[in-house]
Design a protein around this motif. Structure first.
Motif, short mmCIF file in Angstrom:
data_model
loop_
_atom_site.label_atom_id
_atom_site.label_comp_id
_atom_site.label_asym_id
_atom_site.label_seq_id
_atom_site.Cartn_x
_atom_site.Cartn_y
_atom_site.Cartn_z
N THR A 65 12.33 12.63 24.52
CA THR A 65 11.01 12.08 24.20
C THR A 65 10.25 13.10 23.36
OG1 THR A 65 10.97 10.87 26.30
CG2 THR A 65 8.89 11.12 25.13
N PHE A 66 9.52 12.63 22.35
CA PHE A 66 8.74 13.54 21.51
C PHE A 66 7.53 12.79 20.96
CE2 PHE A 66 11.58 11.28 18.74
CZ PHE A 66 10.89 11.09 17.55
N GLU A 67 6.54 13.56 20.54
CA GLU A 67 5.33 13.00 19.94
C GLU A 67 5.12 13.63 18.58
OE1 GLU A 67 0.53 12.58 20.86
OE2 GLU A 67 1.94 13.03 22.48
N THR A 68 4.76 12.80 17.58
CA THR A 68 4.58 13.32 16.23
C THR A 68 3.67 12.40 15.44
OG1 THR A 68 5.76 14.17 14.29
CG2 THR A 68 6.58 12.13 15.26
N LYS A 69 3.37 12.76 14.20
CA LYS A 69 2.52 11.98 13.33
C LYS A 69 3.34 11.05 12.43
CE LYS A 69 -1.29 15.31 12.99
NZ LYS A 69 -2.09 16.12 12.04
N ILE A 70 2.75 9.89 12.11
CA ILE A 70 3.36 8.97 11.13
C ILE A 70 2.97 9.42 9.73
CG2 ILE A 70 3.40 6.61 10.27
CD1 ILE A 70 2.81 5.64 13.08
N LEU A 71 3.95 9.57 8.87
CA LEU A 71 3.67 9.91 7.47
C LEU A 71 3.43 8.64 6.65
CD1 LEU A 71 6.24 12.78 6.80
CD2 LEU A 71 3.83 12.96 7.40
N LYS A 72 4.30 7.64 6.83
CA LYS A 72 4.11 6.37 6.11
C LYS A 72 4.88 5.27 6.81
CE LYS A 72 7.88 7.05 2.76
NZ LYS A 72 8.24 7.15 1.33
N GLN A 73 4.45 4.04 6.54
CA GLN A 73 5.12 2.84 7.05
C GLN A 73 5.16 1.85 5.89
OE1 GLN A 73 4.95 -0.13 10.88
NE2 GLN A 73 2.99 0.51 10.05
N GLN A 74 6.37 1.41 5.53
CA GLN A 74 6.50 0.47 4.42
C GLN A 74 7.81 -0.29 4.53
OE1 GLN A 74 6.26 3.68 1.40
NE2 GLN A 74 8.21 2.89 0.62
N GLN A 75 8.07 -1.15 3.53
CA GLN A 75 9.29 -1.95 3.48
C GLN A 75 10.19 -1.43 2.38
OE1 GLN A 75 7.99 -6.01 2.95
NE2 GLN A 75 7.72 -6.35 5.14
N ASP A 76 11.50 -1.56 2.61
CA ASP A 76 12.43 -1.22 1.54
C ASP A 76 12.66 -2.43 0.64
OD1 ASP A 76 14.12 -2.90 2.95
OD2 ASP A 76 15.50 -1.34 3.59
N LYS A 77 13.59 -2.35 -0.28
CA LYS A 77 13.84 -3.42 -1.23
C LYS A 77 14.31 -4.71 -0.55
CE LYS A 77 14.94 -0.30 -5.04
NZ LYS A 77 15.97 0.16 -6.00
N LYS A 78 14.94 -4.58 0.62
CA LYS A 78 15.41 -5.76 1.37
C LYS A 78 14.31 -6.39 2.23
CE LYS A 78 20.14 -3.98 1.74
NZ LYS A 78 21.22 -3.56 2.70
N GLY A 79 13.17 -5.72 2.30
CA GLY A 79 12.08 -6.22 3.14
C GLY A 79 12.10 -5.69 4.55
N ASP A 80 13.00 -4.73 4.84
CA ASP A 80 13.07 -4.14 6.18
C ASP A 80 12.00 -3.06 6.33
OD1 ASP A 80 15.27 -5.73 6.84
OD2 ASP A 80 16.67 -4.29 5.96
N VAL A 81 11.31 -3.08 7.48
CA VAL A 81 10.22 -2.13 7.74
C VAL A 81 10.78 -0.80 8.24
CG1 VAL A 81 8.12 -1.70 9.07
CG2 VAL A 81 8.67 -4.02 8.31
N TYR A 82 10.29 0.29 7.66
CA TYR A 82 10.70 1.61 8.15
C TYR A 82 9.51 2.55 8.20
CZ TYR A 82 10.74 3.45 3.34
OH TYR A 82 10.40 3.85 2.07
N ILE A 83 9.66 3.59 9.01
CA ILE A 83 8.62 4.61 9.20
C ILE A 83 9.24 5.97 8.94
CG2 ILE A 83 7.24 5.78 10.95
CD1 ILE A 83 6.66 3.16 12.24
N THR A 84 8.48 6.84 8.30
CA THR A 84 8.86 8.25 8.22
C THR A 84 7.86 9.06 9.04
OG1 THR A 84 7.58 8.61 6.20
CG2 THR A 84 9.90 8.02 5.94
#
Length: 416
Positions: A17-36
């Motif tokens: 388990t870990f806690e961290t900050k979200i850098l970005k949330q967006q969709q790729d070319k296929k429309g799949d949602v991802y987070i960095t």
């Protein structure tokens, strides 16, 4: 530089388990949602090891990939935009399984290399089975047995597994099993006095946590050997599965476990014997059938005409029947039809003195039902949808045959 060597990736494989900050949330070319993320404990696919799964703020992480220098966490659905921090939870059962399998691969590959100078050139960690490709064209039971024993001895000794970061020029100071492909920030996974290998994967802190290694099988792949094996909890799963099969077989064959092999061999021999007897019986039945059809045939302008319809007969049986008739009666012209699941199967054949072309007869017959087929001048076969009734279809076929043999009337029978 691989992201696994980057500050964004936590190095502790036991971090659940870990806690961290979200850098970005967006969709790729296929429309799949991802987070960095600012930092992550999720392992991305690479180096022969599959990605981790788990959750981010309770939302399922379906896939983790390294793309363009960042780790993308593909999630089941988007997180609320108000979320700027996340709590990540690793699927520990999957993570630990991968740690066992990957480390087991290191140990087994090292055993082959040390004992026989056989080197691993490929690795795949599958859902149920692990494989390595060995740079050798032949393998024996003795070689595999000794390598497996050495690997399990290393596990029993519970040797420490440590990681160390070095530069490329420092490689000369270690007995590296395989030269790393990267030139800087090299991560060594070390099993002291046994294996030194560059790797960015997840591994336990000691060999004992691998549990055990069991080779299942191997086969030749081009000029290499592909070896199938399992480690850790997968060994227990394999044992449970095979034990259930053994218990079931002992009951079915009414023999103790030690005698199963001989019992199966005898059963297979009996099956082959029965299959041979059944084949011989079928041949006799077909021969009787051929004789009966010849006895009830009609002769039209020196052509022995046999037209017969059936239900649920295979095209192979019809072919055999036509061949038997043709061998006995050189003047014969045979047309056999079977209706199977609203489809027609056709076979037409002729004796050696009959000059009618069976390919032509088959093509003209199949054109009536939009069918397909093939063959040669003496025997042809095909099939199509039963778009006409048997009587309608045969009426048209008989007209085709009658024109060929110049006969006004041809008798036939329909058998249900």
């Amino acid at each position: 530089m691989s992201i696994r060597n980057h500050k964004l990736f936590y190095k502790d494989p036991y971090l659940k388990t870990f806690e961290t900050k979200i850098l970005k949330q967006q969709q790729d070319k296929k429309g799949d949602v991802y987070i960095t993320l600012e930092k992550t404990a999720f392992y991305p696919t690479g180096g022969g090891q599959p990605h981790d799964i788990g959750t981010l703020n309770g939302v399922k992480v379906l896939n983790v990939e390294e793309v363009d220098g960042e780790i993308r966490h593909y999630i089941e659905r988007a997180l609320p935009h108000s979320d700027d921090k996340v709590v990540g939870v690793i699927d520990w059962e999957r993570r630990f399984d991968h740690m066992q399998q990957h480390t087991g691969q290191h140990i087994l590959s090292a055993a082959f290399a040390q004992l026989y100078d056989i080197h691993t050139v490929g690795f795949h960690l599958g859902k149920d089975i692990v494989t390595i490709d060995l740079d050798i064209s032949e393998l024996t039971e003795e070689i595999v047995g000794k390598a497996e024993k050495l690997a399990n001895d290393m596990i029993m000794e519970n040797r420490p597994i440590v990681t160390k970061w070095i530069e490329y020029d420092d490689l000369v100071n270690y007995p590296i099993r395989k030269t790393p492909s990267v030139k800087e920030n090299i991560r060594l996974v070390i099993i002291d006095e046994f294996d030194y290998n560059g790797c960015g994967g997840t591994h336990p802190s000691a060999t004992g946590e691998v549990g055990a290694i069991k080779v299942l099988n191997w086969e030749r792949q081009r000029k290499k050997i592909r070896l199938y094996f399992v480690c850790g909890n997968r060994v227990i799963a394999q044992f449970d599965q095979k034990q259930k099969v053994l218990v079931e077989l002992t009951g079915l064959l009414n023999h103790p476990e030690g005698e199963l092999s001989e019992a199966v061999k005898r059963s297979l021999e009996n099956v082959k014997k029965l299959e041979k007897e059944l084949l011989e019986s079928n041949e006799k039945i077909l021969q009787y059938e051929a004789n009966d059809l010849l006895a009830n045939s009609t002769i039209q302008n020196d052509t022995v005409v046999i037209i017969k319809t059936f239900s649920d007969r295979s095209i192979q049986e019809l072919q055999k029947l036509a061949k038997m008739i043709a061998e006995q009666e050189k003047r014969s012209l045979i047309f056999l039809l079977s209706e199977n699941d609203n489809r027609y199967q056709l076979v037409c054949g002729r004796g050696s003195t009959n000059k009618m072309d069976m390919r032509t007869l088959m093509q003209e017959s199949l054109s009536l039902i939009n069918g397909k087929g093939g063959g040669n001048k003496t025997l042809a076969q095909g099939g199509g949808t039963a778009s006409l009734t048997k009587k309608e279809f045969l009426r048209n076929v008989i007209n085709i045959i009658a024109k060929q043999i110049k006969s006004e009337e041809i008798r036939y029978s329909i058998k249900k």
